[in-house]
Design a protein around this motif. Structure first.
Motif, PDB file in Angstrom:
ATOM      1  N   VAL A   1       0.817  -1.211   0.000  1.00  0.00           N
ATOM      2  CA  VAL A   1       0.000   0.000   0.000  1.00  0.00           C
ATOM      3  C   VAL A   1       0.853   1.264   0.000  1.00  0.00           C
ATOM      4  N   GLU A   2       1.903   1.270   0.817  1.00  0.00           N
ATOM      5  CA  GLU A   2       2.706   2.470   1.006  1.00  0.00           C
ATOM      6  C   GLU A   2       4.007   2.453   0.209  1.00  0.00           C
ATOM      7  N   GLY A   3       4.344   1.307  -0.389  1.00  0.00           N
ATOM      8  CA  GLY A   3       5.626   1.198  -1.078  1.00  0.00           C
ATOM      9  C   GLY A   3       6.802   1.103  -0.127  1.00  0.00           C
ATOM     10  N   THR A   4       6.547   0.771   1.132  1.00  0.00           N
ATOM     11  CA  THR A   4       7.590   0.692   2.150  1.00  0.00           C
ATOM     12  C   THR A   4       8.582  -0.413   1.797  1.00  0.00           C
ATOM     13  N   ARG A   5       9.868  -0.112   1.953  1.00  0.00           N
ATOM     14  CA  ARG A   5      10.914  -1.091   1.742  1.00  0.00           C
ATOM     15  C   ARG A   5      11.231  -1.789   3.056  1.00  0.00           C
ATOM     16  N   ILE A   6      11.384  -3.095   3.001  1.00  0.00           N
ATOM     17  CA  ILE A   6      11.672  -3.876   4.199  1.00  0.00           C
ATOM     18  C   ILE A   6      13.176  -4.129   4.263  1.00  0.00           C
ATOM     19  N   TRP A   7      13.776  -3.675   5.361  1.00  0.00           N
ATOM     20  CA  TRP A   7      15.172  -3.980   5.652  1.00  0.00           C
ATOM     21  C   TRP A   7      15.182  -4.979   6.805  1.00  0.00           C
ATOM     22  N   ALA A   8      16.051  -5.971   6.742  1.00  0.00           N
ATOM     23  CA  ALA A   8      16.136  -6.942   7.836  1.00  0.00           C
ATOM     24  C   ALA A   8      17.569  -7.413   7.981  1.00  0.00           C
ATOM     25  N   ALA A   9      17.927  -7.722   9.224  1.00  0.00           N
ATOM     26  CA  ALA A   9      19.255  -8.250   9.499  1.00  0.00           C
ATOM     27  C   ALA A   9      19.435  -9.593   8.809  1.00  0.00           C
ATOM     28  N   ASP A  10      20.687  -9.917   8.516  1.00  0.00           N
ATOM     29  CA  ASP A  10      20.977 -11.164   7.802  1.00  0.00           C
ATOM     30  C   ASP A  10      20.590 -12.400   8.611  1.00  0.00           C
ATOM     31  N   THR A  11      20.419 -12.262   9.916  1.00  0.00           N
ATOM     32  CA  THR A  11      19.983 -13.387  10.742  1.00  0.00           C
ATOM     33  C   THR A  11      18.469 -13.581  10.727  1.00  0.00           C
ATOM     34  N   ILE A  12      17.729 -12.567  10.324  1.00  0.00           N
ATOM     35  CA  ILE A  12      16.270 -12.606  10.355  1.00  0.00           C
ATOM     36  C   ILE A  12      15.681 -12.776   8.958  1.00  0.00           C
ATOM     37  N   ALA A  13      16.323 -12.205   7.956  1.00  0.00           N
ATOM     38  CA  ALA A  13      15.778 -12.212   6.593  1.00  0.00           C
ATOM     39  C   ALA A  13      15.428 -13.606   6.076  1.00  0.00           C
ATOM     40  N   PRO A  14      16.254 -14.648   6.311  1.00  0.00           N
ATOM     41  CA  PRO A  14      15.881 -15.977   5.786  1.00  0.00           C
ATOM     42  C   PRO A  14      14.573 -16.498   6.359  1.00  0.00           C
ATOM     43  N   ILE A  15      14.278 -16.199   7.616  1.00  0.00           N
ATOM     44  CA  ILE A  15      13.039 -16.684   8.221  1.00  0.00           C
ATOM     45  C   ILE A  15      11.847 -15.946   7.638  1.00  0.00           C
ATOM     46  N   LEU A  16      11.980 -14.628   7.432  1.00  0.00           N
ATOM     47  CA  LEU A  16      10.890 -13.873   6.819  1.00  0.00           C
ATOM     48  C   LEU A  16      10.605 -14.383   5.414  1.00  0.00           C
ATOM     49  N   GLY A  17      11.660 -14.705   4.676  1.00  0.00           N
ATOM     50  CA  GLY A  17      11.485 -15.096   3.283  1.00  0.00           C
ATOM     51  C   GLY A  17      10.991 -16.511   3.081  1.00  0.00           C
ATOM     52  N   ASP A  18      11.229 -17.399   4.056  1.00  0.00           N
ATOM     53  CA  ASP A  18      10.862 -18.803   3.895  1.00  0.00           C
ATOM     54  C   ASP A  18      10.425 -19.373   5.238  1.00  0.00           C
ATOM     55  N   PRO A  19       9.261 -18.946   5.759  1.00  0.00           N
ATOM     56  CA  PRO A  19       8.857 -19.389   7.094  1.00  0.00           C
ATOM     57  C   PRO A  19       8.607 -20.887   7.199  1.00  0.00           C
ATOM     58  N   LEU A  20       8.235 -21.562   6.097  1.00  0.00           N
ATOM     59  CA  LEU A  20       7.964 -22.994   6.160  1.00  0.00           C
ATOM     60  C   LEU A  20       9.218 -23.805   6.468  1.00  0.00           C
ATOM     61  N   ARG A  21      10.365 -23.211   6.292  1.00  0.00           N
ATOM     62  CA  ARG A  21      11.612 -23.932   6.516  1.00  0.00           C
ATOM     63  C   ARG A  21      11.871 -24.180   7.997  1.00  0.00           C
ATOM     64  N   TYR A  22      11.260 -23.382   8.855  1.00  0.00           N
ATOM     65  CA  TYR A  22      11.648 -23.362  10.261  1.00  0.00           C
ATOM     66  C   TYR A  22      10.532 -23.878  11.166  1.00  0.00           C
ATOM     67  N   ASP A  23      10.935 -24.593  12.205  1.00  0.00           N
ATOM     68  CA  ASP A  23      10.017 -25.003  13.264  1.00  0.00           C
ATOM     69  C   ASP A  23      10.199 -24.025  14.418  1.00  0.00           C
ATOM     70  N   LEU A  24       9.488 -22.916  14.341  1.00  0.00           N
ATOM     71  CA  LEU A  24       9.607 -21.841  15.321  1.00  0.00           C
ATOM     72  C   LEU A  24       8.218 -21.312  15.649  1.00  0.00           C
ATOM     73  N   PRO A  25       8.003 -20.845  16.862  1.00  0.00           N
ATOM     74  CA  PRO A  25       6.699 -20.260  17.198  1.00  0.00           C
ATOM     75  C   PRO A  25       6.531 -18.871  16.590  1.00  0.00           C
ATOM     76  N   CYS A  26       5.287 -18.465  16.479  1.00  0.00           N
ATOM     77  CA  CYS A  26       4.942 -17.073  16.121  1.00  0.00           C
ATOM     78  C   CYS A  26       5.384 -16.681  14.720  1.00  0.00           C
ATOM     79  N   LEU A  27       5.455 -17.645  13.796  1.00  0.00           N
ATOM     80  CA  LEU A  27       5.798 -17.326  12.409  1.00  0.00           C
ATOM     81  C   LEU A  27       4.592 -16.721  11.700  1.00  0.00           C
ATOM     82  N   TRP A  28       4.850 -15.720  10.844  1.00  0.00           N
ATOM     83  CA  TRP A  28       3.788 -15.198   9.997  1.00  0.00           C
ATOM     84  C   TRP A  28       3.457 -16.223   8.914  1.00  0.00           C
ATOM     85  N   TYR A  29       2.230 -16.163   8.394  1.00  0.00           N
ATOM     86  CA  TYR A  29       1.723 -17.196   7.488  1.00  0.00           C
ATOM     87  C   TYR A  29       2.392 -17.163   6.117  1.00  0.00           C
ATOM     88  N   ASP A  30       2.809 -15.993   5.682  1.00  0.00           N
ATOM     89  CA  ASP A  30       3.287 -15.818   4.316  1.00  0.00           C
ATOM     90  C   ASP A  30       4.744 -15.374   4.307  1.00  0.00           C
TER      91      ASP A  30
END
Length: 605
Positions: A336-365
């Motif tokens: 909606v806003e065109g906001t760019r997402i910046w993330a640390a190199d330790t967090i970005a892989p989980i945001l990009g591929d949540p199905l890879r990880y067995d972790l609580p509180c993952l976003w669906y997409d």
């Protein structure tokens, strides 16, 4: 019945509105589907699209007829699973000892094919009509309203947000959680947001056309506010909740007091804003469910940010960690806003591929990260320099975000420390969760990091900002050392050391989707639990008939070291659809068998 030159209504299990363009029409909600038998009465040859305001059966129990007729079905984003995969909802819905009071029992009985979602806050042309989708949670968390300019009038199709002047269709639908009225409070905010759009005509799903919307909305809002306040110790100023969501930490740093978890806005003199975390905005309460329809992001606070503080763009958003209450709104911000997402190199892989990880509180997409930022390396954003540092403790995949604003050194810590008050003094609680991959010395490491950064102020995800002095930093270090000592006392680490997590293996990806005959590749991480170099044997267990290559692998690992091993798995050709087929790895270290230490789940389509 003709309401305007372009709008007709068919009174069914709900009001089905037809937006007519020549021989075609777009339907708002669909009821039982009997409207298809009456199209000639409205001078319509076919319905091309149906737009659903929410998932309840009275709105769409006839959608199977729509699909059979080739009508495109469009649904609210957070409720799409309650249309396209409602069978899973019925199979997994809690029936015993439940505390989730949402009216999800009023869902469709069977799946219907969904053509797409209606995009929140955006205008899309359906069947020759430009229609804007506005999130209006209340009757359901995922409810939307539609606005269209037709016949010289601005018309709002509001679903079950209101019934008429001062009335609503269902009070019970407004109770999402036990002993709460979250939906009533959300309805007040949604009514305010519809009123801001100044419709000339409001058309509800149940009830008569509302020809004086401002008066009807005000009356309904008043009555709902009274219901909300009846259940509270003191009145809730929902007007301020919507109009003044931000508190100034300093002139260029704002705290969103209405969000869950707390998000912060760093303001640039250029007119841009950078958000630290952005999960569930302007929250009136969350249902206890964990399905997608219980977690709805929206952007209600952004108008106040722009109006009050002169911000013309939300340029960047970055997370302290991956949990849904900190990142749920990121995709919507970008879309909606065109906001760019910046993330640390330790967090970005989980945001990009949540199905890879067995972790609580993952976003669906998956969440696309537009800039991956190395930890420990400063990054420039306008007049500010921000640095992200590894901050394990609450979760292994978290960072402290350090920057200077208005003369203060600030560190955003996410959920690292909890806080409370006992006998008038603040007590700090180290917020460790084992499933987040907590390690024994994490809070010692984070306390030492704080000492090195020497912040003036800590800002956190759920508690008020905290001024920092040496005594506070000493206390955090002492608490971290005490926590580590407790674990070293409790666990037999000299004999077997699987760390605080207590497991010696994990399989990635944790969740996979495939078909029979299609190979999957798994990475198995294993840990040597001994304080000596030791051979490890890993056996991958799969159902009968599944091909595993190799079935067993061996590796020698240093004391308390880790290794990663790859396996290929192929389910049999022609396998029927199955949900959550289980794989496992059995770990043997030296001559000691530790059993099936990890599992992974595979959906066969």
């Amino acid at each position: 019945m003709r309401l305007t030159d372009s709008v007709r209504v068919y009174h069914d299990t709900c009001n089905v509105y037809l937006l007519v363009s020549g021989p075609d029409a777009v339907a708002i909600d669909f009821g039982s589907g009997r409207v298809l038998d009456r199209l000639a009465d409205f001078g319509v040859e076919r319905i091309t699209d149906v737009l659903m305001t929410h998932h309840h059966r009275d709105q769409g129990q006839g959608l199977a007829r729509a699909a059979a007729a080739g009508i495109r079905i469009w649904v609210p984003s957070s409720e799409r699973d309650l249309f396209a995969d409602v069978g899973t909802h019925w199979q997994t819905r809690t029936l015993d000892n439940y505390y989730d009071l949402r009216q999800d029992r009023f869902s469709l009985l069977y799946d219907v094919p969904v053509h797409g979602i209606v995009p929140d806050y955006r205008t899309v042309r359906f069947g020759g009509v430009d229609i804007t989708t506005v999130p209006t949670p209340g009757h359901t968390l995922g409810s939307v309203s539609y606005l269209a300019e037709l016949d010289g009038r601005r018309i709002a199709f509001t679903g079950d947000l209101l019934h008429g002047p001062g009335t609503i269709w269902s009070a019970s639908a407004l109770q999402w959680g036990y002993s709460a009225l979250e939906g009533a409070a959300a309805s007040v905010l949604s009514l305010d947001l519809v009123a801001e759009r100044a419709p000339d005509l409001v058309l509800p799903s149940h009830g008569q056309p509302v020809t004086e919307p401002a008066t009807a909305i005000a009356q309904t809002r008043h009555n709902l506010q009274a219901l909300v306040d009846f259940r509270r110790d003191q009145p809730w100023d929902l007007t301020a909740w919507l109009r003044q969501p931000y508190e100034e930490v300093s002139p260029h740093l704002l705290r969103n007091r209405t969000s869950h978890a707390t998000s912060y806005a760093l303001l640039s003199d250029s007119g841009a804003a950078l958000l630290i975390d952005y999960g569930f905005d302007t929250i009136t309460g969350l249902p206890v469910g964990t399905d997608r329809s219980s977690r709805r992001p929206w952007l209600a606070s952004l108008d106040a940010l722009k109006r009050t503080y002169g911000i013309d763009r939300v340029e960047v958003a970055l997370p302290t960690h991956y949990h849904d209450d900190h990142v749920a709104g990121f995709n919507l911000l970008h879309e909606v806003e065109g906001t760019r997402i910046w993330a640390a190199d330790t967090i970005a892989p989980i945001l990009g591929d949540p199905l890879r990880y067995d972790l609580p509180c993952l976003w669906y997409d998956p969440i696309a990260v537009h800039r991956v930022v190395p930890t420990g390396v400063p990054v420039r954003w306008h007049e500010y320099e921000l640095t992200m540092y590894p901050l394990p403790g609450h979760t292994l995949y978290a960072v402290a975000v350090a920057f200077t604003v208005d003369g203060q050194t600030v560190v955003a810590t996410g959920d690292q420390q909890d806080g409370g008050w006992v006998d008038g003094r603040r007590v700090e609680v180290l917020n460790f969760q084992y499933r987040n991959r907590f390690r024994i010395d994490d809070f010692v490491d984070s306390a030492l990091l704080y000492r090195r950064l020497a912040p003036d102020l800590l800002i956190s995800g759920h508690w008020m900002p905290r001024q920092v002095d040496d005594a506070y930093l000493d206390m955090l270090l002492a608490r971290g050392e005490e926590l580590a000592r407790l674990h070293r006392t409790l666990l037999p680490l000299d004999e077997v050391d699987f760390g605080a997590e207590g497991f010696g293996a994990r399989i990635m990806p944790y969740r996979s989707v495939t078909t029979g005959g299609t190979a999957l590749t798994f990475e198995v991480e294993v840990r040597n639990p001994f304080r000596r170099r030791s051979p490890l044997r890993v056996d991958l267990m799969a159902p009968d008939g599944w091909k595993v290559t190799p079935r067993q692998r061996e590796v020698t690992v240093d004391a308390l070291g880790e290794a990663s091993l790859a396996f290929a798995v192929v389910p049999p050709v022609g396998s029927p659809p199955q949900r959550r087929v289980r794989l496992a790895v059995n770990l043997t270290a030296g001559d000691r068998d530790f059993g099936q230490q990890a599992e992974a789940l595979v959906d066969l389509r």
